[in-house]
Scaffold this active site. Structure first.
Site, PDB file in Angstrom:
ATOM      1  N   TYR A 123     -47.834   1.798  15.341  1.00  0.00           N
ATOM      2  CA  TYR A 123     -48.949   1.722  14.383  1.00  0.00           C
ATOM      3  C   TYR A 123     -49.102   0.306  13.829  1.00  0.00           C
ATOM      4  CZ  TYR A 123     -49.135   6.819  14.363  1.00  0.00           C
ATOM      5  OH  TYR A 123     -49.260   8.138  14.722  1.00  0.00           O
ATOM      6  N   LYS A 170     -35.583   7.750  20.358  1.00  0.00           N
ATOM      7  CA  LYS A 170     -35.643   7.879  21.815  1.00  0.00           C
ATOM      8  C   LYS A 170     -34.938   6.646  22.390  1.00  0.00           C
ATOM      9  CE  LYS A 170     -37.307  10.088  25.492  1.00  0.00           C
ATOM     10  NZ  LYS A 170     -37.077  11.492  25.838  1.00  0.00           N
ATOM     11  N   ASP A 203     -37.447  14.529  21.647  1.00  0.00           N
ATOM     12  CA  ASP A 203     -37.867  15.760  22.338  1.00  0.00           C
ATOM     13  C   ASP A 203     -36.965  16.935  21.937  1.00  0.00           C
ATOM     14  OD1 ASP A 203     -36.343  13.835  23.627  1.00  0.00           O
ATOM     15  OD2 ASP A 203     -36.799  14.477  25.649  1.00  0.00           O
ATOM     16  N   ASP A 227     -45.284  11.139  12.627  1.00  0.00           N
ATOM     17  CA  ASP A 227     -46.657  11.639  12.524  1.00  0.00           C
ATOM     18  C   ASP A 227     -46.784  12.953  13.305  1.00  0.00           C
ATOM     19  OD1 ASP A 227     -49.304  11.764  11.922  1.00  0.00           O
ATOM     20  OD2 ASP A 227     -49.931  10.086  13.169  1.00  0.00           O
TER      21      ASP A 227
END
Ligand code: NAD
Length: 339
Positions: A123, A170, A203, A227
């Site tokens: 972002y 991640k 995940d 988000d």
């Protein structure tokens, strides 16, 4: 003395739900001097800029805002008002408590909190077209921001009696950017010995949220994961009408619901104002108006327990105004009983 607060009604259902929050705060007896500042799609259409300087100046002066959702064009057009506001005012921590309400049918009784880094990641707005047909978006991760969001999450867990922080990342794929954030969080953890640190790949975190959400405790994560997982959290507790949020910086705080402008129901008077009212509750705690905040919390619980005056998103028949009027009645009743 009245608190000076900026009110940004926003687009779509924003003006309807922010008006509801205003009325409920009034019913709780908290005096607020509202500085109403328009921003968003309509402001951009008229003046070209969706977030004029007057809005930022107002929030800098009051140090606190209650905000309705603002629309953002998909693809081209101007930058998101929300992202710009958070970055310009350095509102680095986005706190989103995800908690079930009584008698709202859900798979689990959820009680967890998402702490989302609010200023960096994908972002950051660092996008470019390298050559025709090849676009690049840079995921910015700094040690400073990783440290302050991790610190915030641990302190939040300590203050709110939550035993665990789960860092969601991640770093198996984004070894350098997510790796940096993870490494910094690991270094912060020993400074907070009463809080357990758990690590989870994003995940797996998404799967855990729909199987055993409360095991995550306070989840701390970068901007995009936070988000997406926030909307997942909203789905777990009955929908977007239920998850509030606070954007906290060192110099200012902006309180807003997780949901957007809901263009499909805007202007129909049927939006559920619970999430922005809960955001107002977070704001009242922030302002030190805890008795009023608790009265509103109590009134919300009673209203959902009674299941008489609820909005259509959870099977009720009431519109935004009827829901709000009933909630105001309950808030006044509780405040009178408090003396
Ligand atoms: P959305 O949250 O506006 O709506 C998704 C679905 O949830 C819709 O069906 C909507 O009717 C429903 N919904 C949302 N809030 C509700 C409420 N309070 N009561 C009842 N139903 C509710 O998401 P979207 O459609 O993806 O986004 C619309 C616009 O909002 C976009 O321009 C987006 O950029 C913007 N947005 C703004 C913010 C913000 O200002 N913080 C956050 C998210 C999205």
């Amino acid at each position: 003395m009245a608190h000076s607060i900026t009110l940004i009604p926003g687009d779509g259902i924003g003006p309807e739900v922010s008006e509801a929050a205003k009325l409920v705060i009034e019913a709780a007896g908290v005096a607020i001097d509202w500085d109403v500042q328009t921003a968003g799609l309509e402001v951009a259409r008229v003046g070209g800029n969706p977030l004029p300087d007057r809005v930022l100046e107002s929030v800098r002066a009051t140090k606190c805002a209650l905000k309705g959702p603002c629309g953002t064009p998909i693809g081209g057009g101007f930058r998101s008002v929300n992202v710009t506001l958070r970055q310009t005012l350095d509102l680095y921590a986005n706190v989103r408590p995800v908690k079930s309400l009584p008698r709202v049918e859900t798979r689990f009784d959820v009680d967890m909190v998402i702490v989302r880094e609010n200023t960096e990641g994908l972002y950051a707005g660092l996008e470019l077209m390298i050559m025709p047909g090849v676009a690049q978006s840079i995921k910015l991760t700094t040690e400073r921001s990783s440290r302050r969001i991790a610190e915030f999450a641990f302190r939040y867990a300590e203050r709110h009696g939550r035993p665990r922080v789960t860092v969601v990342h991640k770093a198996n794929i984004m070894k350098i950017s997510d790796g940096l954030a993870l490494d910094v969080t690991r270094k912060i953890a020993p400074l907070h010995p009463t809080i357990e640190l758990k690590e989870m790949i994003v995940d797996a975190a998404a799967m855990t949220m729909v199987r055993n959400p409360n095991s995550l405790g306070v989840m701390v994560t970068e901007n995009l994961y936070g988000d997406i997982l926030s909307d997942l959290g909203a789905g777990l507790v009955g929908g977007l009408g239920f998850v509030p949020g606070a954007n906290i910086g060192d110099d200012a705080a902006v309180f807003e619901a997780v949901h957007g402008t809901a263009p499909d129901i805007a202007g129909k008077g049927i939006a559920n104002p619970t999430a922005i009212i809960q955001s107002a509750v977070m704001m009242l705690h922030h302002l030190g108006e805890s008795a009023a905040a608790k009265a509103i919390e109590q009134a919300i619980l009673r209203q959902y327990e009674a299941r008489e005056v609820l909005t259509g998103d959870i099977g009720g028949k009431a519109g935004t105004k009827e829901f709000t009027a009933e909630l105001c009645r309950r808030v006044r009743e509780i405040r009178e009983a408090q003396g």
